[in-house]
Design an enzyme around this catalytic site. Structure first.
Site, PDB file in Angstrom:
ATOM      1  N   SER A 145      25.292  21.967  81.779  1.00 47.84           N
ATOM      2  CA  SER A 145      24.031  21.880  80.585  1.00 47.84           C
ATOM      3  C   SER A 145      25.611  22.033  79.672  1.00 47.84           C
ATOM      4  O   SER A 145      26.350  23.434  79.642  1.00 47.84           O
ATOM      5  CB  SER A 145      23.274  22.831  80.847  1.00 47.84           C
ATOM      6  OG  SER A 145      22.380  22.364  79.603  1.00 47.84           O
ATOM      7  N   TYR A 158      16.193  27.993  82.562  1.00 43.64           N
ATOM      8  CA  TYR A 158      17.383  26.486  82.356  1.00 43.64           C
ATOM      9  C   TYR A 158      18.726  26.853  81.789  1.00 43.64           C
ATOM     10  O   TYR A 158      19.908  26.530  82.283  1.00 43.64           O
ATOM     11  CB  TYR A 158      16.459  25.114  81.740  1.00 43.64           C
ATOM     12  CG  TYR A 158      17.563  24.552  81.887  1.00 43.64           C
ATOM     13  CD1 TYR A 158      18.807  23.925  80.523  1.00 43.64           C
ATOM     14  CD2 TYR A 158      17.122  23.064  82.667  1.00 43.64           C
ATOM     15  CE1 TYR A 158      19.445  22.928  81.189  1.00 43.64           C
ATOM     16  CE2 TYR A 158      17.643  22.067  82.782  1.00 43.64           C
ATOM     17  CZ  TYR A 158      18.741  21.730  81.897  1.00 43.64           C
ATOM     18  OH  TYR A 158      19.400  20.200  82.091  1.00 43.64           O
TER      19      TYR A 158
HETATM   20  C1  GCO Z   1      16.771  21.226  75.157  1.00 46.13           C
HETATM   21  C2  GCO Z   1      17.524  20.022  76.441  1.00 46.13           C
HETATM   22  C3  GCO Z   1      19.061  20.266  77.015  1.00 46.13           C
HETATM   23  C4  GCO Z   1      19.257  18.822  77.264  1.00 46.13           C
HETATM   24  C5  GCO Z   1      20.565  19.391  77.805  1.00 46.13           C
HETATM   25  C6  GCO Z   1      21.186  19.864  77.366  1.00 46.13           C
HETATM   26  O1  GCO Z   1      15.565  20.842  75.932  1.00 46.13           O
HETATM   27  O2  GCO Z   1      17.274  21.788  74.620  1.00 46.13           O
HETATM   28  O3  GCO Z   1      16.364  19.471  77.720  1.00 46.13           O
HETATM   29  O4  GCO Z   1      18.602  21.814  77.828  1.00 46.13           O
HETATM   30  O5  GCO Z   1      18.124  18.358  78.328  1.00 46.13           O
HETATM   31  O6  GCO Z   1      20.419  20.168  79.547  1.00 46.13           O
HETATM   32  O7  GCO Z   1      22.568  19.876  78.092  1.00 46.13           O
END
Ligand code: GCO
Length: 264
Positions: A145, A158
């Protein structure tokens, strides 16, 4: 030149390939000739996706298993090996996100995101890699990501997982590249999917930020990620290893600009 991207005869597993980016990857690799296998937690989603893949002429093999369970992963991969063949291309795409400020986030929620987004790619890769190593061929793509290199408010779990996945990808490369296994990541920028719908639709102000920070001045499409996956799955990427290919419309190259400056 087209044989560089011909995946005829290859077996590909796209975890979570029943929708969004995963389905775009599955369809792209399928159109290049690969036999596509996908898993999900939901039998309903698996049944629905069969119809979607069929619209593109792809007879997808579906199997229900939870990527965070070593036992279920072993069952699922065994089903694929029995019914389709040993896996040549593994796309660790399945993932979740929880947008919760650090101080408000239960530790259990943090651990769940780490389990799905970081530990599960390890579980699935450990089950699949031995046969790739034995046959001296394999492609593993970990869905990283932009958050593998950036943080932002509310996505600490995340970003922690995706940051870890970037370095897990590097370590897989260090240990398995000598067996002709290429392990790379894809780092999507902001892509128009159900996962980003809550911060993209309904006039959400985050949409303005994405448009300002993205030099390409658009949200990406799932197919943009599918195309990158095709490259990394192909002969054209046989000497690419341990990298994260960012498919982000230029976000990571851009500090930002004053609106109207340098507009042609
Ligand atoms: C957020 C998004 C990001 C994108 C992606 C970026 O909440 O900022 O969901 O996480 O989905 O992962 O690379």
């Amino acid at each position: 030149m087209t044989e560089l991207f011909d995946l005829t005869g290859k077996v590909a597993l796209v975890t979570g390939g029943t929708h969004g980016i995963g389905m775009a990857i599955g369809k792209t690799l399928g159109k290049a000739g690969a036999k596509i296998c996908v898993n999900d937690l939901s039998e309903e989603k698996l049944a629905e996706c069969k119809e979607e893949y069929k619209k593109d002429g792809i007879d997808v093999f579906t199997v229900k298993f939870n990527v965070t369970s070593e036992e279920e992963v072993d069952f699922g991969i065994s089903e694929i090996e029995k019914n389709v063949g040993d896996i040549d291309i593994l796309v660790n795409n399945a993932g979740i996100i929880k947008r919760i400020p650090i101080l408000d986030m239960p530790i259990a929620d943090y651990k769940q995101v780490i389990d799905v987004d970081l530990v599960a790619p390890l579980i699935v890769s450990k089950r699949v890699a031995p046969k790739m190593i034995a046959k001296r061929y394999g492609k593993i793509i970990n869905m990283c990501s932009m958050m593998s290199v950036y943080g932002r408010n509310s996505v600490s779990a995340y970003a922690s997982a995706k940051g870890g996945l970037k370095l897990l990808t590097a370590n897989m490369c260090c240990e398995w590249a000598k067996y002709n296994v290429q392990i790379n990541g894809i780092g999507p920028g902001y892509i128009a999917t159900s996962q980003t719908a809550p911060i993209r639709e309904g006039g959400h102000p985050f949409n303005d930020l994405v448009m300002m920070r993205t030099p390409a001045a658009r949200w990406g499409e799932p197919e943009d990620i599918g195309n990158a996956a095709l490259f990394l799955s192909s002969k054209a990427a046989d000497f690419v290893n341990g990298q994260v290919l960012y498919v982000d419309g230029g976000i990571l190259a851009n500090f930002g600009y004053v609106k109207g400056e340098n507009d042609l």
